[in-house]
Design a protein around this motif. Structure first.
Motif, PDB file in Angstrom:
ATOM      1  N   VAL A 349     -28.332  11.803 -17.895  1.00  0.00           N
ATOM      2  CA  VAL A 349     -28.112  12.174 -16.507  1.00  0.00           C
ATOM      3  C   VAL A 349     -27.819  10.913 -15.716  1.00  0.00           C
ATOM      4  O   VAL A 349     -28.544   9.915 -15.813  1.00  0.00           O
ATOM      5  N   GLY A 380     -34.522  17.925 -10.949  1.00  0.00           N
ATOM      6  CA  GLY A 380     -33.076  17.926 -11.120  1.00  0.00           C
ATOM      7  C   GLY A 380     -32.668  17.464 -12.512  1.00  0.00           C
ATOM      8  O   GLY A 380     -31.809  18.067 -13.157  1.00  0.00           O
ATOM      9  N   ILE A 381     -33.335  16.399 -12.973  1.00  0.00           N
ATOM     10  CA  ILE A 381     -33.023  15.885 -14.306  1.00  0.00           C
ATOM     11  C   ILE A 381     -33.343  16.940 -15.358  1.00  0.00           C
ATOM     12  O   ILE A 381     -32.560  17.217 -16.266  1.00  0.00           O
ATOM     13  N   MET A 384     -30.921  19.696 -16.137  1.00  0.00           N
ATOM     14  CA  MET A 384     -29.671  19.401 -16.838  1.00  0.00           C
ATOM     15  C   MET A 384     -29.964  18.865 -18.229  1.00  0.00           C
ATOM     16  O   MET A 384     -29.777  17.687 -18.502  1.00  0.00           O
ATOM     17  N   LEU A 390     -26.774  13.664 -11.035  1.00  0.00           N
ATOM     18  CA  LEU A 390     -27.733  13.974  -9.968  1.00  0.00           C
ATOM     19  C   LEU A 390     -27.275  13.192  -8.745  1.00  0.00           C
ATOM     20  O   LEU A 390     -27.249  11.965  -8.759  1.00  0.00           O
ATOM     21  N   ASP A 419     -28.088  18.885  -8.158  1.00  0.00           N
ATOM     22  CA  ASP A 419     -27.933  18.793  -9.610  1.00  0.00           C
ATOM     23  C   ASP A 419     -26.853  19.757 -10.082  1.00  0.00           C
ATOM     24  O   ASP A 419     -26.409  20.631  -9.323  1.00  0.00           O
ATOM     25  N   GLU A 420     -26.466  19.567 -11.319  1.00  0.00           N
ATOM     26  CA  GLU A 420     -25.434  20.429 -11.904  1.00  0.00           C
ATOM     27  C   GLU A 420     -26.038  21.330 -12.968  1.00  0.00           C
ATOM     28  O   GLU A 420     -25.424  21.626 -13.986  1.00  0.00           O
ATOM     29  N   GLY A 473     -25.488  25.058 -10.032  1.00  0.00           N
ATOM     30  CA  GLY A 473     -26.484  24.035  -9.753  1.00  0.00           C
ATOM     31  C   GLY A 473     -27.247  24.342  -8.479  1.00  0.00           C
ATOM     32  O   GLY A 473     -27.085  25.401  -7.872  1.00  0.00           O
TER      33      GLY A 473
END
Lengths: 508, 164
Positions: A349, A380-381, A384, A390, A419-420, A473
């Motif tokens: 990430v 957030g991490i 993904m 991020l 985040d994605e 996200g």
């Protein structure tokens, strides 16, 4: 209908009474007038005949006088009008007085009239006039007249009155029924129907009585009353719902408090044994050969993790008031990003902190804000697992906070963490900040991170919002109040905890 | 480690103020902790670093130690101890109470309090009563040792040697 009948009955009975009394009065008056007329007619007749008879008697003698009387009689129907010579002392029945009163009047020399009801028919009216004739003693003329006409008249009057009364009764009754039904019975009927509907709970019925009278007014007022009842019922329903919600919230808060106390108690008890386990594991890790040493190191790592969990639990049970300093949010974000750098790299990430050149000032507790950002970054991490980017950005503008928080529209600073990852489902969005709520696997988290972060942000006078799309996200936005322009920028105070914690990393 | 140099005060062991093998030149640490394993952990770790360690098992025993140490005051500080490390919640007497008491006689010796109850009020109270530091459990044992070393090195030429 019953009302109309009552109206009709009352009208008819009243009318009949009046008519009867009136008719009775009229008939009686007519009869007495009748009789007065007859009486005076008879007297006049007698007085007219008397001198003639006297004169005839004197000149031609009694038989001529009698013949004259017979003549008068023949001119008239004997049943109707009869003239007779009466002598008080006569023994001849044709000349005898009918009654002692008549004889007495004759003897007194007075005129006398009386009604004679004896015999067949309707009765007679008799008058006697004394006539002074030589050699006869008390004598006079008696006129007898039948009352049949009078009786006929009164009978006819009664009959006519009766017919009129019946006709009027029928008409008034019908009118009463119609009027009663149309103007009273029908509107009242619709009022009854409406009242029944309201009593059954349906407050939406509306009366459509359009008369411009009291019933129309009543209908309008009832409609207004129904409107108000419906509004009041809605209000009560809303208030009850609000009260129930408030009670539920209190219960929830109470439950949370109990859980918090429980969690705190457990955390406290675990502190010492965990300390020992961790320290011993560290010692073992250094003493064993690589294979077992790695296992021992795992024990250390897990102990540190348990320490974090315990800290979170303790924080959850006992939120600390913020110790505010003037800080630049960009700095905190960058520091946190650096701290989590290795963890992010392991998961592929990339953390990008954008911020431009303008500081983003706010008055806040640096450790607590760092804790919040750390929590959000880690979430957030972890969202993904296959890697991604991020993004952390900042805004500073005048914002109106969401309703229900009790916060004023003012200058706010925002840190957003994007985040994605896989996004958050809509049904989970409302529960994100609930303590112990987590979408992670069992063992991956206590579910306290967001709850504690939200608590910290709220303590600072801010709030956190989330927007998310499944598959694209999520963005977590932390809003904090802008710096207080009246307070100086003495940002180097720091605190002893920060000093200790930073320098010696005693909490791992 | 030679266990005969240990001086532990547990209910089933003898209480000795001056056991044999005591190194008068080493820095002395007094540890008060009611959890036996925790106490041993701290004591053993500091002994490894070169300190002489006295252990107290609860508040009353700590008090007894302080009473003894009062008799050794020189220049306003306890002569026989260089650092005191104490748990706060112990049977007998709270670490905070003992701190308040000993500060009447000694304002110099660093006192470190450790606790599982880390709320702000306790921290503030500890500093107010004269603690040098207050540490929340669980903490990193190596960080703790480093802190002690930084505070009072195991042996130093600056501090007066004890003459026995």
């Amino acid at each position: 209908m019953r009302l109309a009948l009552k109206f009709a009955l009352v009208f008819v009975v009243g009318m009949c009474l009046i008519l009867t009394v009136y008719a009775n009065h009229v008939v009686n008056r007519e009869i007495s007038l009748f009789q007065d007329d007859m009486r005076s007619d008879q007297r006049v007749l007698c007085q007219a005949i008397a001198p003639v008879i006297q004169s005839v008697w004197r000149t031609s003698g009694e038989s001529q006088a009698m013949a004259l009387i017979d003549q008068v009689n023949r001119a008239e129907h004997p049943q109707r009008l009869g003239v007779r010579w009466i002598s008080a002392d006569s023994s001849v029945s044709a000349r005898a007085p009918r009654s002692s009163a008549e004889a007495a009047a004759l003897r007194r020399g007075e005129e006398y009239t009386w009604g004679d009801r004896s015999g067949r028919g309707s009765g007679r009216l008799c008058s006697v006039i004394p006539i002074d004739v030589p050699g006869q003693g008390p004598a006079g003329l008696e006129i007898t007249e039948s009352l049949q006409a009078q009786v006929d008249y009164s009978r006819a009057t009664v009959r006519k009155t009766l017919i009129a009364t019946i006709a009027l009764a029928v008409e008034v009754g019908a009118m009463g029924l119609i009027v009663g039904f149309w103007f009273v019975g029908r509107p009242v009927g619709s009022l009854i129907t409406s009242a029944r509907a309201v009593a059954a709970g349906d407050l939406s019925t509306r009366l459509s009585v359009r008369q411009h009278d009291e019933f129309g007014d009543l209908a309008r007022e009832l409609n207004t009353m129904c409107d108000q009842l419906a509004a009041a019922r809605d209000r009560v329903a809303r208030e009850t719902a609000a009260r129930l919600a408030a009670i539920e919230q209190l219960r929830h808060a109470d439950r949370l408090k109990t859980i918090g106390q429980l969690a705190s108690g457990v955390a406290h008890e675990l502190g010492t044994p965990l300390n020992v386990v961790w320290a011993k594991a560290k010692r073992i890790a250094g003493q064993l050969e690589p294979g077992a040493s790695a296992d021992a190191r795992v024990i250390c790592e897990q102990s540190e993790r348990m320490t974090t969990i315990i800290r979170n639990l303790l924080d959850f049970g006992r939120p600390r008031p913020p110790r505010r300093v003037r800080l630049d949010l960009r700095e905190i974000a960058r520091r946190t990003a650096t701290l989590l750098g290795s963890m992010a790299r392991k998961q592929n990430v990339a953390i990008a902190v954008s911020g431009g050149d303008t500081p983003v000032w706010t008055d806040a507790d640096p450790n607590q804000i760092a804790q919040v950002l750390s929590n959000l970054f880690m979430n957030g991490i972890q969202a993904m697992p296959a890697g991604g980017k991020l993004t952390i950005g900042f805004t500073a503008e005048r914002v109106r906070p969401p309703a229900g928080l009790g916060l004023p529209e003012a200058e706010y600073r925002c840190v957003f963490v994007q985040d994605e990852g896989g996004g958050i489902h809509e049904e989970d969005l409302g529960r994100l900040f609930e303590p112990f709520f987590t979408t992670k696997e069992v063992g991956q988290g206590t579910g306290l991170g967001l709850s504690v972060s939200n608590g910290i942000v709220r303590e600072h006078g801010g709030w956190i919002t989330v927007t998310s799309r499944v598959g694209t996200g999520s963005v977590f936005s932390v809003y904090l109040p802008g710096e207080d322009p009246h307070v100086g920028t003495d940002s180097n105070r720091g605190d002893e905890y920060g000093y200790l914690n930073e320098k010696f990393d005693l909490v791992g | 480690m030679d266990t005969s140099t240990r001086s532990s005060i547990w209910l089933d062991e003898e209480f000795e103020y001056e056991p044999q093998g005591w190194d008068p030149n080493a820095r002395h640490v007094l540890i008060a902790e009611d959890d036996r394993e925790m106490c041993r952990l701290l004591a053993d770790s500091l002994r490894e670093d070169g300190y002489e360690v006295m252990e107290a098992s609860d508040g009353q025993h700590l008090r007894d130690y302080i009473d003894y140490l009062r008799g050794t005051i020189v220049n306003g500080r306890f002569f026989d101890v260089d650092i005191i490390v104490s748990d706060i919640r112990m049977p007998g007497a709270s670490g905070l109470e003992v701190l308040r008491e000993l500060r009447r006689y000694d304002r110099e010796t660093p006192v470190i309090l450790i606790t599982a109850f880390g709320d702000d009020q306790t921290h503030a109270e500890a500093y107010r009563l004269g603690a040098s530091a207050i540490i929340d459990k669980p903490f990193d044992i190596d960080g703790f040792r480093a802190f002690i070393r930084q505070l009072v090195p195991p042996s130093s030429d600056d501090l007066p040697r004890r003459a026995y």
